[in-house]
Write an enzyme that holds these catalytic residues in place. Structure first.
Site, PDB file in Angstrom:
ATOM      1  N   LYS A   9       0.835  -1.207   0.000  1.00 55.28           N
ATOM      2  CA  LYS A   9       0.000   0.000   0.000  1.00 55.28           C
ATOM      3  C   LYS A   9       0.873   1.262   0.000  1.00 55.28           C
ATOM      4  CE  LYS A   9      -3.855  -2.414   2.270  1.00 55.28           C
ATOM      5  NZ  LYS A   9      -4.893  -2.337   3.334  1.00 55.28           N
ATOM      6  N   PHE A  55     -15.504   3.399   7.299  1.00 57.54           N
ATOM      7  CA  PHE A  55     -14.133   3.707   6.908  1.00 57.54           C
ATOM      8  C   PHE A  55     -13.924   3.728   5.395  1.00 57.54           C
ATOM      9  CE2 PHE A  55     -14.074  -0.970   7.732  1.00 57.54           C
ATOM     10  CZ  PHE A  55     -13.548  -1.441   6.534  1.00 57.54           C
ATOM     11  N   ARG A  83      -1.666 -14.291   4.474  1.00 56.24           N
ATOM     12  CA  ARG A  83      -2.395 -13.552   5.513  1.00 56.24           C
ATOM     13  C   ARG A  83      -1.779 -13.769   6.893  1.00 56.24           C
ATOM     14  NH1 ARG A  83      -7.039 -10.820   4.124  1.00 56.24           N
ATOM     15  NH2 ARG A  83      -7.939 -11.056   6.193  1.00 56.24           N
ATOM     16  N   THR A  89      -5.434  -7.131  10.801  1.00 60.95           N
ATOM     17  CA  THR A  89      -5.710  -5.933  10.001  1.00 60.95           C
ATOM     18  C   THR A  89      -5.119  -4.672  10.640  1.00 60.95           C
ATOM     19  OG1 THR A  89      -7.763  -6.942   9.205  1.00 60.95           O
ATOM     20  CG2 THR A  89      -7.573  -4.542   8.994  1.00 60.95           C
ATOM     21  N   ARG A 103       2.663  -6.416   8.996  1.00 60.16           N
ATOM     22  CA  ARG A 103       1.924  -5.205   9.388  1.00 60.16           C
ATOM     23  C   ARG A 103       2.473  -4.616  10.680  1.00 60.16           C
ATOM     24  NH1 ARG A 103      -3.997  -7.452   7.539  1.00 60.16           N
ATOM     25  NH2 ARG A 103      -4.061  -6.421   5.503  1.00 60.16           N
ATOM     26  N   ASN A 113      -2.099  -0.001   6.998  1.00 61.78           N
ATOM     27  CA  ASN A 113      -1.496  -1.232   7.505  1.00 61.78           C
ATOM     28  C   ASN A 113      -0.538  -1.868   6.499  1.00 61.78           C
ATOM     29  OD1 ASN A 113      -3.405  -2.023   5.709  1.00 61.78           O
ATOM     30  ND2 ASN A 113      -4.589  -3.286   7.112  1.00 61.78           N
ATOM     31  N   HIS A 116      -1.806  -5.660   1.738  1.00 58.20           N
ATOM     32  CA  HIS A 116      -3.079  -6.362   1.537  1.00 58.20           C
ATOM     33  C   HIS A 116      -2.814  -7.808   1.157  1.00 58.20           C
ATOM     34  CE1 HIS A 116      -7.002  -7.377  -0.221  1.00 58.20           C
ATOM     35  NE2 HIS A 116      -6.323  -7.872  -1.233  1.00 58.20           N
TER      36      HIS A 116
HETATM   37  P1  ATP Z   1      -6.917  -6.276   3.275  1.00 59.62           P
HETATM   38  O1  ATP Z   1      -8.262  -6.565   2.607  1.00 59.62           O
HETATM   39  O2  ATP Z   1      -6.346  -4.937   2.896  1.00 59.62           O
HETATM   40  O3  ATP Z   1      -5.939  -7.392   3.204  1.00 59.62           O
HETATM   41  P2  ATP Z   1      -8.070  -7.105   5.712  1.00 59.62           P
HETATM   42  O4  ATP Z   1      -8.716  -8.182   4.940  1.00 59.62           O
HETATM   43  O5  ATP Z   1      -7.234  -7.476   6.887  1.00 59.62           O
HETATM   44  O6  ATP Z   1      -7.194  -6.159   4.830  1.00 59.62           O
HETATM   45  P3  ATP Z   1     -10.570  -5.699   5.589  1.00 59.62           P
HETATM   46  O7  ATP Z   1     -11.547  -5.878   6.670  1.00 59.62           O
HETATM   47  O8  ATP Z   1     -10.800  -6.368   4.279  1.00 59.62           O
HETATM   48  O9  ATP Z   1      -9.123  -6.053   6.178  1.00 59.62           O
HETATM   49  O10 ATP Z   1     -10.410  -4.135   5.360  1.00 59.62           O
HETATM   50  C1  ATP Z   1      -9.773  -3.644   4.220  1.00 59.62           C
HETATM   51  C2  ATP Z   1      -8.887  -2.489   4.603  1.00 59.62           C
HETATM   52  O11 ATP Z   1      -9.665  -1.412   5.109  1.00 59.62           O
HETATM   53  C3  ATP Z   1      -7.896  -2.788   5.735  1.00 59.62           C
HETATM   54  O12 ATP Z   1      -6.732  -3.419   5.280  1.00 59.62           O
HETATM   55  C4  ATP Z   1      -7.629  -1.410   6.298  1.00 59.62           C
HETATM   56  O13 ATP Z   1      -6.698  -0.683   5.474  1.00 59.62           O
HETATM   57  C5  ATP Z   1      -8.995  -0.756   6.173  1.00 59.62           C
HETATM   58  N1  ATP Z   1      -9.764  -0.940   7.414  1.00 59.62           N
HETATM   59  C6  ATP Z   1     -10.390  -2.069   7.823  1.00 59.62           C
HETATM   60  N2  ATP Z   1     -10.999  -1.892   8.996  1.00 59.62           N
HETATM   61  C7  ATP Z   1     -10.761  -0.603   9.356  1.00 59.62           C
HETATM   62  C8  ATP Z   1     -11.123   0.215  10.464  1.00 59.62           C
HETATM   63  N3  ATP Z   1     -11.888  -0.255  11.457  1.00 59.62           N
HETATM   64  N4  ATP Z   1     -10.691   1.488  10.481  1.00 59.62           N
HETATM   65  C9  ATP Z   1      -9.943   1.983   9.477  1.00 59.62           C
HETATM   66  N5  ATP Z   1      -9.573   1.279   8.401  1.00 59.62           N
HETATM   67  C10 ATP Z   1      -9.969   0.000   8.338  1.00 59.62           C
END
Ligand code: ATP
Length: 138
Positions: A9, A55, A83, A89, A103, A113, A116
């Site tokens: 990212k 968000f 993962r 996350t 992360r 973070n 992805h």
């Molecule tokens: P990614 O899809 O990026 O691998 P993830 O699967 O761990 O991450 P998701 O729940 O799919 O997390 O959320 C996608 C992205 O949105 C996160 O990687 C983060 O950048 C952002 N995000 C998720 N939850 C929050 C939150 N509560 N507050 C702020 N940003 C968030």
């Protein structure tokens, strides 16, 4: 072997070489790599499943704030292994529970973070097609 999509990212692209070393040492093969600056529209399409969440607007602003590096990885059980290497996350949770995770090392906060990883087989295939539309499906 399985494929997954990784994204470095905008907050972590400066660490690409360091991250690449860890990726290779962890046994992943890099199939394809592309550096791209997403428009807000493209970022919204990629994260369509999060549309409507609180968000979402700041996630789109973040993901379109600078170049990202999309990488297609392969390995046995690549999706879950990647993962696992990413950690939770939230960067803060990653630092608390899995300080060796990517992360924990490269992330900034709950949102920024650093990386992805696809969360399922179908999302991995969709996300790889998103960045590498010409890739051959084996
Ligand atoms: P990614 O899809 O990026 O691998 P993830 O699967 O761990 O991450 P998701 O729940 O799919 O997390 O959320 C996608 C992205 O949105 C996160 O990687 C983060 O950048 C952002 N995000 C998720 N939850 C929050 C939150 N509560 N507050 C702020 N940003 C968030």
């Amino acid at each position: 072997v399985e494929r997954t999509l990784a994204i470095i990212k905008p907050d972590a692209t400066e660490k690409e070489e360091e991250i690449k070393d860890i990726v290779l040492r962890s046994g992943f093969t890099i199939l394809q790599r592309r550096k791209v600056h997403l428009t807000p529209e493209q970022a919204s399409e990629f994260y369509a499943e999060h549309y409507g969440k609180l968000f979402f607007p700041s996630l789109i602003a973040y993901m379109s704030s600078g170049p990202i590096v999309a990488v297609a990885l392969s390995k046995d059980k690549a999706i879950s292994h990647w993962r696992q290497l990413l950690g939770p996350t939230s960067t803060f949770k990653a630092r608390d529970t899995n300080p060796d995770s990517l992360r924990a090392i490269y992330g900034t906060d709950d949102q920024r973070n650093a990386l992805h990883g696809s969360d399922s087989y179908s999302n991995a295939e969709r996300e790889i097609r998103f960045f590498f539309p010409d890739s051959v499906v084996e």
